[in-house]
Design a protein around this motif. Structure first.
Motif, mmCIF file in Angstrom:
data_model
loop_
_atom_site.group_PDB
_atom_site.id
_atom_site.type_symbol
_atom_site.label_atom_id
_atom_site.label_comp_id
_atom_site.label_asym_id
_atom_site.label_seq_id
_atom_site.Cartn_x
_atom_site.Cartn_y
_atom_site.Cartn_z
ATOM 1 N N UNK A 24 1.130 -1.143 -0.033
ATOM 2 C CA UNK A 24 -0.054 0.174 -0.289
ATOM 3 C C UNK A 24 1.041 0.932 -0.266
ATOM 4 N N UNK A 25 1.941 1.334 0.995
ATOM 5 C CA UNK A 25 2.935 2.467 0.979
ATOM 6 C C UNK A 25 3.427 2.539 -0.260
ATOM 7 N N UNK A 26 3.211 1.905 -1.377
ATOM 8 C CA UNK A 26 4.070 2.028 -3.008
ATOM 9 C C UNK A 26 2.749 2.087 -4.034
ATOM 10 N N UNK A 27 1.336 2.181 -3.569
ATOM 11 C CA UNK A 27 0.327 2.597 -4.176
ATOM 12 C C UNK A 27 -0.176 3.559 -5.044
ATOM 13 N N UNK A 28 0.084 3.617 -6.137
ATOM 14 C CA UNK A 28 0.028 5.776 -6.184
ATOM 15 C C UNK A 28 -1.867 5.406 -7.129
ATOM 16 N N UNK A 29 -2.726 6.054 -6.393
ATOM 17 C CA UNK A 29 -3.982 5.484 -7.306
ATOM 18 C C UNK A 29 -4.829 6.253 -8.200
#
Ligand SMILES: C=C1C[C@]23C[C@@]1(O)CC[C@H]2[C@@]12CCC[C@@](C)(C(=O)O1)[C@H]2[C@@H]3C(=O)O
Ligand SMILES: O=C(O)CCC(=O)C(=O)O
Ligand SMILES: [Fe+2]
Length: 373
Positions: A24-29
């Motif tokens: 999640x820390x690297x998931x760009x929405x």
């Protein structure tokens, strides 16, 4: 759970090799929400490729600078063997165990060393990349990385710096020559006009293969603070530049070709005639991407301001004088608003710097120039 490095102070550092899912820390929405994605081959054209041996090179360079802010060069004189060596040096560095790389970590207020993208603090998500910056001698960090054998790395870096410095000087004169600027106009180019006192950093960027590339960002959109940047990318694409009216355009890797982009200081020096280009790096599902940026600037304490030849009553200076040292500090604080923060007035068409999301809109158009407070 992805494997994070145990040292709490380095919580941002991911061991990319052990990650099977995008954390999640690297998931760009909202990756695609910022600007439209460019139709790479539908009318907007592609980033110009210029043969430096072409008798028309100066004109072609000038045109590429004023329209794209970026171009690729062939016949640049840099041997393929040197490009292969610097690529191999980068590979060898990034394939070290994370604990080893962290021995050469960039200190919080430092420039050189290993770390996550320094622009990370401006974004809520982390980037899918790691980098190593060299500014000055790489010796100390190389010793920490390879206690037994650091010479090979240092030797390649030294050679790369020497060759790139020459190419950067040559490119500077092609770019400036096209604006009618001559050797007498730039005193800090030195008595031989070879820009010997210039400063530069080398940035090695690594973008590991990513399990979910559509939601990850390698290096977020930015302009460089440089006069110009020369980039070597390996055979995996990922670099994109923002083209007004077209969106993101990919700069495909071509073997032996180098990418040259305009940075903020040349934007200032040219009084806005050569715009610094917004660019970013995307990642790939299966391939590891590596890039090597040579970030070229003036001697760090020389004041850079719009060249007097490019200034007249109808073209007032758009930027105040600034040194590279000062500008890097401004960039570290204001990131993509740094260029606007040194701006003196707004031009007739109401368009200010492309990377400033707070740009002033067209209602200011009636006046030729509006002085900023
Ligand atoms: C000389 C420099 C330019 C740079 C900051 C630095 O001190 C060393 C790294 C450079 C780099 C490379 C990646 C993109 C960038 C914006 C960044 O965060 O570090 C640039 C910086 C810049 O051009 O402002
Ligand atoms: O990896 C790339 O293609 C871009 C790197 C970059 O923009 C930089 O190092 O400033
Ligand atoms: Fe860049």
């Amino acid at each position: 759970m992805p494997s994070r490095v145990p040292d709490a102070s380095h919580h941002k550092h991911l061991d990319f090799n052990s990650v099977k899912e995008l954390p999640e820390s690297h998931a760009w929405t909202s990756l695609l929400g910022d600007y439209p994605s460019g139709p790479d081959s539908c009318g907007v054209g592609s980033v110009p490729i210029i043969d430096l041996d072409d008798p028309n090179a100066q004109k072609l360079v000038g045109h590429a600078c004023s329209t794209w802010g970026v171009f690729q060069v062939t016949n640049h004189g840099v041997k393929n063997s040197l490009l292969n060596s610097i690529e191999a040096a980068g590979k060898s560095l990034f394939s070290l165990p994370i604990q080893q790389k962290l021995k050469a970590a960039r200190s919080p207020d430092g420039v050189s060393g290993y770390g996550v993208a320094r622009i990370s603090s401006f974004f809520p998500k982390l980037m899918w990349s790691e980098g190593f910056t060299i500014f000055g001698s790489p010796l100390e960090h190389a010793r920490q990385l390879w206690p037994q054998d650091h010479n090979q790395f240092c030797h390649v870096i030294e050679e790369y710096e020497k060759v790139m410095q020459q190419l950067a000087g040559r490119l500077m004169w092609l770019m400036l020559g096209s604006l009618g600027i001559t050797k007498e106009d730039i005193k800090w180019a030195g008595p031989k006009a070879d820009f010997k006192g210039a400063s530069a950093a080398i940035q090695l960027n690594s973008y590991p293969a990513c399990p979910d590339p559509d939601r990850a960002m390698g290096l977020a959109a930015h302009t460089d603070s440089t006069l110009l940047t020369i980039l070597h990318q390996n055979n995996t694409s990922g670099l994109q530049v923002l083209r007004e009216g077209a969106g993101w355009v990919t700069v495909p890797p071509q073997p032996g070709t180098l990418v040259v982009n305009i940075g903020d200081l040349l934007h200032i020096l040219s009084n806005g005639l050569y715009p610094s280009v917004l660019h970013r790096a995307m990642v790939n599902r299966t391939q590891h991407r590596l890039s090597i940026a040579y970030l070229y600037g003036p001697p760090t304490n020389v004041q850079i301001s719009p060249l007097s030849k490019l200034v007249d009553p109808s073209h007032p200076p758009l930027y105040r004088p600034v040194t590279w040292t000062e500008y890097l500090g401004t960039k570290a604080k204001h990131f993509n608003k740094a260029l606007s923060s040194v701006r003196l007035c707004i031009p007739l068409n109401g368009l200010v710097d492309v990377n400033d999301h707070n740009r002033v809109e067209v209602s200011w158009r009636q006046l030729p120039y509006i002085k900023m407070m």
